[in-house]
Design an enzyme around this catalytic site. Structure first.
Site, PDB file in Angstrom:
ATOM      1  N   ARG A 237       0.866  -1.177   0.000  1.00 27.35           N
ATOM      2  CA  ARG A 237       0.000   0.000   0.000  1.00 27.35           C
ATOM      3  C   ARG A 237       0.904   1.229   0.000  1.00 27.35           C
ATOM      4  NH1 ARG A 237      -3.506  -2.880  -1.449  1.00 27.35           N
ATOM      5  NH2 ARG A 237      -5.504  -3.303  -0.440  1.00 27.35           N
ATOM      6  N   GLU A 266      -4.495   7.288  -4.729  1.00 29.90           N
ATOM      7  CA  GLU A 266      -4.772   6.612  -6.005  1.00 29.90           C
ATOM      8  C   GLU A 266      -6.128   7.052  -6.529  1.00 29.90           C
ATOM      9  OE1 GLU A 266      -4.277   2.385  -5.433  1.00 29.90           O
ATOM     10  OE2 GLU A 266      -2.217   2.636  -4.739  1.00 29.90           O
ATOM     11  N   HIS A 285      -1.718   0.328  -9.901  1.00 28.11           N
ATOM     12  CA  HIS A 285      -2.240  -0.673  -8.945  1.00 28.11           C
ATOM     13  C   HIS A 285      -2.821  -1.888  -9.690  1.00 28.11           C
ATOM     14  CE1 HIS A 285      -3.994  -1.253  -4.647  1.00 28.11           C
ATOM     15  NE2 HIS A 285      -3.724  -2.410  -5.227  1.00 28.11           N
TER      16      HIS A 285
END
Ligand code: 8YV
Length: 323
Positions: A237, A266, A285
């Site tokens: 993360r 994000e 991601h």
């Protein structure tokens, strides 16, 4: 009375139809925004939620009086207030195992891409700059035989290390709360304190979950301890890393390169310097993002919510004490 499910994740027709056989389903796949009035109205009626990428806050839970189960289509559960859910008797389920190998593939892709400068040099060819045979200015670093330092050695960390040890003859070091003798035996991995691992590793790869304890686990002090030739990989993360300190470490040449699949915010702000640096490979991601794995994750979440709403034990509960 049939129970109601709010579905805000990507489920295929087969999965939605399976849910609709047993439950009333409000399908908001195109509206994964918790501030949207349609989402809030559906939440107020729902006994179950299935989806991901929406932060579920205690304030939202106040507006969900019937909620019994949340089936997240993710292994990470930093988007959920777990203690608060348990206190309210709401079961949370996640999707471990089915994404382990795919996410480890992403980690290893970043190791290879950064070490061998794949994106930078593919762009060099694309621009038409390849006008003579390449030389040291385009050389990369070996991966095989190097030292791979894993921060976090759970399922995904172990799967990245397995690729390194068995496929690339890498020396694996790992930092995590408790030693893992079975993995030490299987992979020749050695346990290290974090600072020693940082100093020793050619590749430092982060796979810990985001918790209060791991927030900004890696910052300026940690980058200063790494080799100047070190390559930093984050598939965990973004907030596990102090992103400002990472940018500074790359700019100062304190570390050599970074492969990043996750960011503090994000989608990544396009004005961030990170994706513009030649020695950074920045991905949107994609950890678990293959057709096969996302289908398997959604299926696990469908199975979890179906079992839980029928009063049975789900396959992968995060807080089984909620009941
Ligand atoms: C996805 C992930 O980003 O499972 C996780 O924890 O980080 C990824 O697989 C997530 O599931 C969003 O759909």
């Amino acid at each position: 009375m049939r129970k109601r499910i709010l579905a805000y994740g990507r489920l295929n027709t087969h999965q939605l139809d399976a849910l609709k056989r047993d439950f009333d389903v409000i399908d908001l796949a195109r509206c994964a925004d918790s501030s949207d009035p349609t989402f809030r109205a559906a939440l107020a009626q729902a006994h179950g939620l299935i989806g991901s990428s929406v932060a579920i806050t205690p304030e939202l839970l106040d507006n969900a009086p019937h909620l019994e189960v949340i089936a997240s289509i993710s292994v990470g559960y930093d988007n959920y207030p777990v203690e608060e859910l348990t206190r309210r008797g709401i079961l949370l389920c996640n999707t471990p195992d089915v994404l382990t190998e795919t996410t480890a593939d992403t980690g290893f892709t970043l190791i290879m891409a950064t070490a061998r400068r794949v994106v930078e040099l593919a762009n060099y060819v694309k621009r038409g700059d390849w006008d003579t045979s390449i030389g040291p200015a385009q050389f990369g670093s070996d991966v095989h035989g190097k030292t791979l330092g894993m921060i976090g050695f759970g399922r995904i960390g172990a799967a990245v290390a397995r690729r390194g040890a068995l496929g690339f003859d890498m020396n694996v070091r790992y930092a995590c709360a408790s030693p893992k003798p079975a993995l030490e035996k299987e992979l020749g991995a050695e346990h290290r304190q974090l600072d020693d691992l940082l100093a020793e590793s050619d590749f430092v790869c982060v796979t810990v979950p985001l918790t209060k304890e791991t927030h900004h686990l890696i910052g300026g002090r940690e980058f200063a301890k790494m080799k100047s030739s070190a390559i930093f990989i984050n598939i965990a993360r973004g907030k596990v890393v102090d992103e400002g300190a990472l940018i500074a470490a790359l700019e100062k040449g304190e570390i050599h390169a970074a492969g990043l699949d996750v960011f503090a915010q994000e989608p990544l702000d396009p004005t961030s310097p990170l994706p513009h640096m030649d020695n950074v490979v920045a991905l949107p991601h994609i950890g678990s993002a293959t057709h096969e794995t996302r289908t398997a994750m959604a299926q696990r979440a469908v199975d979890n919510i179906t079992l839980a709403l029928k009063g049975k034990s789900p396959i992968s509960p995060v807080n089984p004490d909620a009941r």
